[in-house]
Design a protein around this motif. Structure first.
Motif, PDB file in Angstrom:
ATOM      1  N   VAL A   1       0.883  -1.171   0.000  1.00  0.00           N
ATOM      2  CA  VAL A   1       0.000   0.000   0.000  1.00  0.00           C
ATOM      3  C   VAL A   1       0.917   1.217   0.000  1.00  0.00           C
ATOM      4  N   PRO A   2       1.350   1.672  -1.176  1.00  0.00           N
ATOM      5  CA  PRO A   2       2.342   2.759  -1.228  1.00  0.00           C
ATOM      6  C   PRO A   2       1.759   4.073  -0.731  1.00  0.00           C
ATOM      7  N   ASP A   3       2.488   4.735   0.166  1.00  0.00           N
ATOM      8  CA  ASP A   3       2.037   6.027   0.683  1.00  0.00           C
ATOM      9  C   ASP A   3       3.114   7.080   0.471  1.00  0.00           C
ATOM     10  N   SER A   4       3.653   7.113  -0.747  1.00  0.00           N
ATOM     11  CA  SER A   4       4.622   8.139  -1.112  1.00  0.00           C
ATOM     12  C   SER A   4       3.911   9.484  -1.231  1.00  0.00           C
ATOM     13  N   PRO A   5       4.647  10.590  -1.276  1.00  0.00           N
ATOM     14  CA  PRO A   5       3.992  11.894  -1.430  1.00  0.00           C
ATOM     15  C   PRO A   5       3.073  11.958  -2.643  1.00  0.00           C
ATOM     16  N   MET A   6       3.445  11.277  -3.732  1.00  0.00           N
ATOM     17  CA  MET A   6       2.601  11.332  -4.919  1.00  0.00           C
ATOM     18  C   MET A   6       1.295  10.561  -4.712  1.00  0.00           C
ATOM     19  N   THR A   7       1.359   9.356  -4.143  1.00  0.00           N
ATOM     20  CA  THR A   7       0.130   8.580  -3.960  1.00  0.00           C
ATOM     21  C   THR A   7      -0.784   9.227  -2.926  1.00  0.00           C
ATOM     22  N   VAL A   8      -0.209   9.891  -1.937  1.00  0.00           N
ATOM     23  CA  VAL A   8      -1.033  10.534  -0.916  1.00  0.00           C
ATOM     24  C   VAL A   8      -1.873  11.643  -1.528  1.00  0.00           C
ATOM     25  N   ARG A   9      -1.337  12.388  -2.491  1.00  0.00           N
ATOM     26  CA  ARG A   9      -2.075  13.518  -3.027  1.00  0.00           C
ATOM     27  C   ARG A   9      -2.817  13.213  -4.329  1.00  0.00           C
ATOM     28  N   ALA A  10      -2.577  12.049  -4.947  1.00  0.00           N
ATOM     29  CA  ALA A  10      -3.171  11.776  -6.259  1.00  0.00           C
ATOM     30  C   ALA A  10      -4.653  11.446  -6.173  1.00  0.00           C
ATOM     31  N   SER A  11      -5.115  10.884  -5.045  1.00  0.00           N
ATOM     32  CA  SER A  11      -6.520  10.491  -4.872  1.00  0.00           C
ATOM     33  C   SER A  11      -6.819  10.489  -3.387  1.00  0.00           C
ATOM     34  N   ASP A  12      -8.105  10.314  -3.047  1.00  0.00           N
ATOM     35  CA  ASP A  12      -8.430  10.210  -1.617  1.00  0.00           C
ATOM     36  C   ASP A  12      -8.268   8.786  -1.091  1.00  0.00           C
ATOM     37  N   HIS A  13      -7.977   7.823  -1.987  1.00  0.00           N
ATOM     38  CA  HIS A  13      -7.648   6.453  -1.597  1.00  0.00           C
ATOM     39  C   HIS A  13      -6.183   6.175  -1.951  1.00  0.00           C
ATOM     40  N   LEU A  14      -5.580   5.254  -1.221  1.00  0.00           N
ATOM     41  CA  LEU A  14      -4.288   4.706  -1.619  1.00  0.00           C
ATOM     42  C   LEU A  14      -4.524   3.433  -2.422  1.00  0.00           C
ATOM     43  N   PRO A  15      -3.649   3.125  -3.374  1.00  0.00           N
ATOM     44  CA  PRO A  15      -3.805   1.856  -4.097  1.00  0.00           C
ATOM     45  C   PRO A  15      -3.395   0.679  -3.225  1.00  0.00           C
ATOM     46  N   LEU A  16      -3.946  -0.477  -3.548  1.00  0.00           N
ATOM     47  CA  LEU A  16      -3.595  -1.729  -2.873  1.00  0.00           C
ATOM     48  C   LEU A  16      -3.117  -2.714  -3.925  1.00  0.00           C
ATOM     49  N   LEU A  17      -1.910  -3.256  -3.732  1.00  0.00           N
ATOM     50  CA  LEU A  17      -1.364  -4.229  -4.664  1.00  0.00           C
ATOM     51  C   LEU A  17      -0.997  -5.498  -3.916  1.00  0.00           C
ATOM     52  N   VAL A  18      -1.319  -6.656  -4.517  1.00  0.00           N
ATOM     53  CA  VAL A  18      -0.890  -7.937  -3.960  1.00  0.00           C
ATOM     54  C   VAL A  18      -0.148  -8.696  -5.052  1.00  0.00           C
ATOM     55  N   GLU A  19       0.926  -9.336  -4.663  1.00  0.00           N
ATOM     56  CA  GLU A  19       1.669 -10.191  -5.590  1.00  0.00           C
ATOM     57  C   GLU A  19       1.366 -11.643  -5.226  1.00  0.00           C
ATOM     58  N   LEU A  20       0.970 -12.409  -6.237  1.00  0.00           N
ATOM     59  CA  LEU A  20       0.479 -13.764  -6.015  1.00  0.00           C
ATOM     60  C   LEU A  20       1.327 -14.778  -6.741  1.00  0.00           C
ATOM     61  N   THR A  21       1.397 -15.965  -6.175  1.00  0.00           N
ATOM     62  CA  THR A  21       2.017 -17.113  -6.835  1.00  0.00           C
ATOM     63  C   THR A  21       1.092 -18.301  -6.661  1.00  0.00           C
ATOM     64  N   PRO A  22       1.202 -19.325  -7.515  1.00  0.00           N
ATOM     65  CA  PRO A  22       0.444 -20.562  -7.268  1.00  0.00           C
ATOM     66  C   PRO A  22       0.881 -21.175  -5.943  1.00  0.00           C
ATOM     67  N   PRO A  23      -0.009 -21.895  -5.271  1.00  0.00           N
ATOM     68  CA  PRO A  23       0.355 -22.436  -3.957  1.00  0.00           C
ATOM     69  C   PRO A  23       1.501 -23.427  -3.996  1.00  0.00           C
ATOM     70  N   THR A  24       1.807 -23.995  -5.151  1.00  0.00           N
ATOM     71  CA  THR A  24       2.918 -24.941  -5.263  1.00  0.00           C
ATOM     72  C   THR A  24       4.244 -24.242  -5.418  1.00  0.00           C
ATOM     73  N   ASP A  25       4.226 -22.925  -5.695  1.00  0.00           N
ATOM     74  CA  ASP A  25       5.462 -22.154  -5.883  1.00  0.00           C
ATOM     75  C   ASP A  25       6.061 -21.852  -4.523  1.00  0.00           C
ATOM     76  N   LYS A  26       7.270 -22.340  -4.267  1.00  0.00           N
ATOM     77  CA  LYS A  26       7.931 -22.153  -2.969  1.00  0.00           C
ATOM     78  C   LYS A  26       8.866 -20.958  -2.963  1.00  0.00           C
ATOM     79  N   ALA A  27       8.883 -20.154  -4.050  1.00  0.00           N
ATOM     80  CA  ALA A  27       9.816 -19.045  -4.140  1.00  0.00           C
ATOM     81  C   ALA A  27       9.525 -18.015  -3.072  1.00  0.00           C
TER      82      ALA A  27
END
Length: 804
Positions: free
Chosen positions: A778-804
């Protein structure tokens, strides 16, 4: 309502700020409108090694930079200085993409027989003209430049080497304006006076210490005003100038803060006094960054770096109880060079470096360039790297004999001979060697930048203005030496002096690692030149990180949701390009957007979904939940991979109540490389009323939407649900699909609203069991704080068999 009040308060705060009022007084006015071209601020912390930078972060000497790193706005990386590890060489590489442009900070210019000191106006001007003639367009063309060696095409410069002649300073002096500005900033001036008195106290401590060590009294006393000038007055002047530049919307600003480097030379790089100066520099950077965030005209990024570090050194004269000139003269008193007098620029001009430059200016004198006699042996040694120039060529046998005697009799730790055929002979106490082949014998086996240092030492030995003997005070087996009387030094191949740092904003750092062909090598001046050039020359959005046309990292899927508030920021500006920059920095494969305007007058009549997708080169689909004539308002999905639209439609129709808008969803099916099955991705935006959100959740989970998807097929649901984690709606959705933040053990769930002070999580990503959460951001840099009234939410996903 919150955003409108915030916009008004920001506007009022800016109008009443001292910098804004000072800018009006000086006739500085911002350009009309706003620019889609991103701006860049380059801050150089002169002489601060990575090791001392990390120590300063831990000891809270750099609180602002530390906070920016913790919040993820900056990524800290090593910066390799090159050889010589001095500002003139590093800035030539950064500004002109020219490595080893000068052989040292001080050297003999063979063409004119003049002794060049790169802080002198004439020396830096001549060398810059030569470098510019052999290099591409300078990096700072049209920029503003402060306290640098070279102008590099800047349209305005202050306190640079070529500005620091007395005539130039007098021409730029405006006494009346200066007095008025001082009165306007009387509180800061009082603080500066207090700091100056504290610095005087430190200097007097040094003076007493110097007398105890039997140093020259007047020489010690003469350093006091120069230290105050560099560490306080010039720092504050640079800060004020940068703030004015941000008012006028200057696109590129480069500022070099010298205070730490000068204190470290005098007191040592680990000294408390040297680290004390970092607090003032940190405050100046904080003020510049905050002003950049408030800029009414341009979106700025900031890069902070140090050009080199410093070694903790012992002066040659202190160790051997005699000056280096005496020892060298003894070596050349016999043999084919006998009979030639030794001329040393060190004895001709005992005060060198930046302090010498400022002392000359405080006396209203412009330093005269020295000229060496053609029949003399010339020594230049301002720091731990020196050059010896012979009046006449000698045969190879004599050259090698003298090199060995310089090591054995004069105690010079390392002697290099001019390079031939891509190799250079080197001599130290352990014998004679050839570079780059015998690098470990010359510099040591554990150097972080081994191959780069070997290449650069050979390039240094091949420089046309290098000496017939290159003297280095570096030894990997003991405490390094330096030829002047200083406790900290740099110029050679040491572990600390070649290792600075660079702080890159997240999106620029991601681009460097994913797209730069040389990102497996350390960042150096030439690398930073490419990064800055890319940022300035490319489209301001594509200058970020999107990996257009490339596959994701193996078995990795980046999914985001972002309520963009019609691209209207807390500063009141409608900026789809800013939203695109933020999305670009996240580098998502899939992203759902809420509150998107299409052809609405309030947002400039743009098709925001199309505009953002075009800038990111992504496929998109839009669904309208409000239509009036040609105006539309709704949600969108952007995808980096081709997709099939399964369905888009309303969950609940509009109500007669003004706050009960129609609410809907979009459903696509996308195949992602390295994932075994096509993925169902559904994006929605729930209403404000509790009852309508419950109904929307039941419909979305029903057979016409998610309930109709077979259990063995992967599903991702994202959006703004206007529901916190304790709500009935969240509990109902989490009962059918796992919420991503709840599945991530690495951190506590992050809130996304309101952006300026997130108190509640309204934006969520829900998952079927086909995924494992690898990262949540959930980036809260100066740009994301002022760009909208919400912050973006990002999730990085892998298949459950991926052990990386």
């Amino acid at each position: 309502m919150i955003s409108r009040v915030h916009v008004r308060l920001r506007w009022l705060r800016r109008k009443l700020s001292r910098t804004h009022l000072a800018a009006r007084f000086l006739g500085v006015t911002p350009p009309p409108g706003d620019s889609e071209q991103g701006g860049l601020i380059l801050i150089q912390l002169d002489g601060l090694s990575r090791e001392q930078f990390d120590h300063a972060l831990r000891s809270r000497k750099l609180p602002f930079l530390s906070r920016m790193i913790r919040k993820g706005h900056f990524k800290a990386e090593d910066f390799y200085s090159g050889i010589p590890s001095t500002t003139p060489a590093v800035q030539a590489e950064l500004f002109y993409h020219r490595r080893t442009a000068v052989p040292a900070f001080q050297f003999l210019h063979r063409e004119t027989r003049q002794i060049f000191k790169m802080y002198e106006a004439e020396s830096s001007r001549i060398m810059e003209e030569k470098i510019a003639a052999e290099s591409p367009e300078p990096l700072l063309r049209g920029a503003h430049s402060y306290s640098n060696i070279y102008l590099a095409g800047a349209t305005e410069s202050r306190y640079c080497a070529q500005d620091l002649s007395v005539d130039t300073l007098i021409q730029r002096l405006h006494p009346l304006k200066t007095v008025i500005l001082c009165l306007a900033h009387i509180v800061r001036l009082i603080r500066m006076l207090g700091l100056a008195l504290l610095e005087v106290g430190f200097a007097l401590f040094d003076l007493v210490k110097g007398l105890y060590e039997k140093r020259d009294f007047w020489k010690e006393l003469s350093f006091v005003p120069a230290r105050i000038t560099i560490c306080i007055l010039v720092r504050e002047a640079i800060r004020f100038r940068a703030l004015l530049d941000l008012e006028r919307g200057v696109r590129v600003i480069h500022a070099n803060f010298l205070g730490y480097d000068e204190q470290a030379h005098r007191r040592g790089p680990t000294s408390m006094f040297a680290h004390w100066t970092l607090k003032g520099i940190d405050r100046a950077i904080r003020d510049i960054q905050r002003a950049a965030v408030r800029s009414p005209y341009r979106e700025y990024e900031m890069i902070v770096y140090s050009d080199h570090g410093q070694e903790e050194t012992e002066p040659y004269e202190r160790r051997f109880q005699r000056p280096v000139e005496e020892a060298i003269a003894e070596v050349f008193a016999s043999g084919p060079a006998a009979g030639h007098a030794l001329w040393s620029s060190r004895t001709a001009a005992p005060l060198g470096g930046t302090l010498g430059r400022w002392l000359s200016l405080l006396k209203l004198e412009t330093p005269a360039t020295q000229k060496a006699d053609a029949d003399q042996i010339v020594l230049t040694a301002m720091g731990p790297l020196g050059h010896l120039y012979l009046p006449h060529p000698l045969d190879e046998t004599a050259i090698r004999r003298y090199a060995r005697e310089l090591v054995a009799k004069a105690g010079i730790p390392l002697v290099l001979l001019p390079a031939r055929g891509g190799e250079a002979a080197a001599f130290n106490a352990r014998g004679g060697w050839v570079l780059p082949r015998d690098f470990e014998e010359v510099v040591g086996p554990h150097h972080r930048f081994a191959s780069e240092v070997a290449e650069d030492l050979v390039a240094l030995a091949g420089h046309p203005d290098a000496g017939d003997f290159i003297l280095s005070a570096w030894s990997p087996t003991g405490k390094p030496l330096t030829f002047p009387l200083e406790n900290g030094a740099h110029a050679g191949p040491g572990y600390q002096e070649t290792r600075g740092f660079v702080l890159l904003p997240e999106r620029i750092d991601r681009w460097h690692h994913e797209r730069d062909p040389e990102n497996d090598r350390p960042i150096r001046g030439a690398t930073l030149h490419r990064i800055v050039r890319h940022f300035l020359d490319e489209d301001p959005v594509l200058a970020g990180t999107m990996r257009t046309g490339e596959a994701s990292a193996p078995a990795t899927l980046r999914v985001a949701t972002y309520n963009v508030h019609s691209c209207v920021g807390l500063d009141g500006r409608v900026r789809p390009d800013r939203i695109a920059r933020i999305i670009n920095s996240l580098a998502p494969d899939l992203i759902g957007l809420q509150e998107i305007d299409v052809h609405r007058p309030r947002s400039g009549g743009l098709d925001q979904a199309h505009e953002i997708a075009r800038r990111l080169d992504m496929e998109h689909v839009f669904h309208s939940m409000l239509e009036e004539h040609d105006e539309r308002y709704g949600i969108a999905i952007l995808s980096r991979h081709p997709f099939e639209l399964v369905k888009k439609g309303l969950l609940t129709p509009p109500s007669k109540r003004p706050w009960r808008e129609a609410r809907g969803a979009i459903w696509i099916k996308v195949r992602v490389p390295d994932f075994p099955q096509p993925i169902h991705f559904v994006v929605t935006h729930f209403g404000l009323g509790r009852d309508e959100r419950k109904r929307q959740a039941e419909i979305l989970l029903g057979p016409e939407w998610l309930g109709g998807i077979p259990a063995d097929e992967p599903v991702i649901l994202g959006g703004d649900f206007n529901s916190g984690r304790r709500s009935v709606v969240w509990q109902r959705l989490a009962g059918s699909l796992a919420e991503a933040q709840a599945q991530f053990a690495g951190q506590r769930p992050r809130s996304t609203f309101p952006s300026m002070k997130p108190l509640v999580g309204l934006d969520h990503v829900f998952l079927s069991p086909h995924f494992r959460v690898r990262e949540v951001l959930v980036p809260d840099s100066p740009m994301t704080v002022r760009a909208s009234d919400h912050l973006p939410l990002l999730v990085e996903l892998t298949p459950p068999t991926d052990k990386a």
